[in-house]
Scaffold this motif. Structure first.
Motif: not given
Ligand SMILES: [Fe+2]
Ligand code: FES
Length: 399
Positions: A19-21, A227-229, A233-235, A238-240, A353-355, A357-359
């Motif tokens: 996951g995001h961890v 892969e994004n999930f 590294y991107h958090c 793109i995920h304020p 929002r996370v979705n 941003q990710d998509f």
């Molecule tokens: Fe993400």
């Protein structure tokens, strides 16, 4: 092809469940000198229809594939059709209350039985072509002139059944003749990530209700979404909103990634909401040490489960083509929260929002997969090296 196996022995678990961890710097320190960057899959893996066809045949049609929230099919006769690999699968609630799955193909001359995505029939499923009629258990119950064909076996000429299991309040189907162990492949993913099964069962996801469902039509290959999930590294980029609530997602120091780890809420966050405002009561069986923490689980090939103290978010992906994936995301709350009509919007908005941003990031990446610049693929930094294990898994299935 281009991917080499990363050195993963420093990672304490199957990283595909991350996951995001993400841990990141743990692996970085362990890398061989000069191995900061390891290759990804080549671009063609994300664009080539032949690769997608092999994925349909060897992954989506062989593994347990999560199709529908069981409660969506509440009454006998309620059905849903879903694409699983190359097949249309019909899931229907029987008169006995059980869910069953069948190939959505009439046994007479092959017309698709149900053309709608969802609906409800009274008693039977009737083919619109020559009116062969099947019971909700799949048996052939009527057909024009059937009485004059006493030799026709109504079970043998019934709908072709598909294996079905229920877990977390969802129906999972498997098209393989001999399905892999549900316990090992599906429950096992949660155990690998959390350390035991009880940790996820305490959320009693099967008893929760859908507070919101959003369907995303993502113009990207399903693997880009996985892969994004799997990486964070991107958090920070793109995920304020997410990194406000889960500050350890923002930086390299957030390397505390091990079995059972959940990202801790920021001290000032009252709940897992878009503005850090208060959420709802903790789900009754969630343990003290799971409170104020976020856990993410990837259940290959197409499911993400996100656990927070007051709700559960489940993503189901439906890969439609090499460059298009439909994602259905459910926000699940206690019966009380849903029945009382409480406002779930700030709670939903955070991961919505996370979705998005990710998509958006995945859609930005997809067109470049066919660029000459990506012919041999890109690279994974140490914080992403565990994605290499996902690539190895994929290649072991389709190459
Ligand atoms: Fe993400
Ligand atoms: S194809 Fe269905 S009844 Fe003929």
């Amino acid at each position: 092809m281009t991917t080499t196996a990363p050195d993963l022995h420093e990672l304490p678990e199957d990283p595909s469940t991350a996951g995001h961890v993400v841990s990141a710097d743990v692996a970085a320190d362990a890398s061989e000198p000069g191995s900061s960057l390891i290759p990804t899959l080549a671009g063609a893996y994300y664009t080539d229809p032949a690769v997608f066809a092999r994925e349909q045949e060897r992954i989506f049609e062989q593994m347990w594939f999560c199709v529908v929230r069981s409660a969506d099919l509440a009454r006998p006769g309620a059905f849903r059709t879903v694409q699983v690999g190359r097949e249309s699968v019909l899931v229907v609630r029987g008169r006995d209350g059980g869910l069953r799955a069948f190939l959505n193909v009439c046994r007479h001359r092959g017309a698709q039985l149900c053309t709608e995505e969802s609906g409800e029939v009274r008693r039977n499923l009737q083919c619109p072509y020559h009116a062969w009629t099947y019971g909700l258990d799949g048996a052939l119950v009527a057909a024009p002139n059937l009485a004059r064909m006493p030799d026709v076996d109504r079970v043998a000429n019934g709908l072709v059944p598909v294996h079905l299991q229920e877990w977390l309040g969802y129906a999972w189907v498997c098209l393989a003749d001999e399905p892999p162990s549900f316990e090992e492949e599906v429950l096992g993913a949660a155990v690998q990530r959390l350390g035991d099964l009880a940790s996820i069962e305490r959320y009693r996801t099967e008893d929760l209700e859908v507070g919101r469902r959003i369907r995303y039509d993502v113009k990207a290959n399903w693997k880009l979404i996985i892969e994004n999930f799997m990486e964070c590294y991107h958090c920070a980029t793109i995920h304020p909103e997410l990194t406000e609530v889960l500050p350890e997602f923002a930086g390299g120091y957030a390397a505390q990634y091990y079995v059972g780890h959940g990202a801790e809420f920021a001290p000032e966050a009252q709940g897992f909401t878009v503005d850090g405002s208060e959420g709802f009561d903790r789900l009754p069986d969630v343990a003290e040490d799971q409170d104020r923490r976020y856990y993410a689980i990837t259940i290959k090939p197409t499911v993400f489960v996100n656990l927070v103290p007051d709700h559960v978010i489940v993503h189901r992906m439906f890969p439609m083509s090499a460059d298009r994936t439909v994602v259905e995301c459910d926000w699940l709350y206690s019966e009380d929260v849903v029945a009382s009509g409480r406002d779930v919007s700030r709670s939903v908005e955070l991961f919505h929002r996370v979705n998005e941003q990710d998509f958006e990031a995945c859609e930005r990446t997809q067109p470049a997969m066919s660029s000459r610049a990506y012919r041999d693929g890109g690279v994974l930094v140490p914080a992403e090296h565990h994605i290499g294990a996902f690539h190895d898994w994929l290649q072991s299935k389709i190459d």
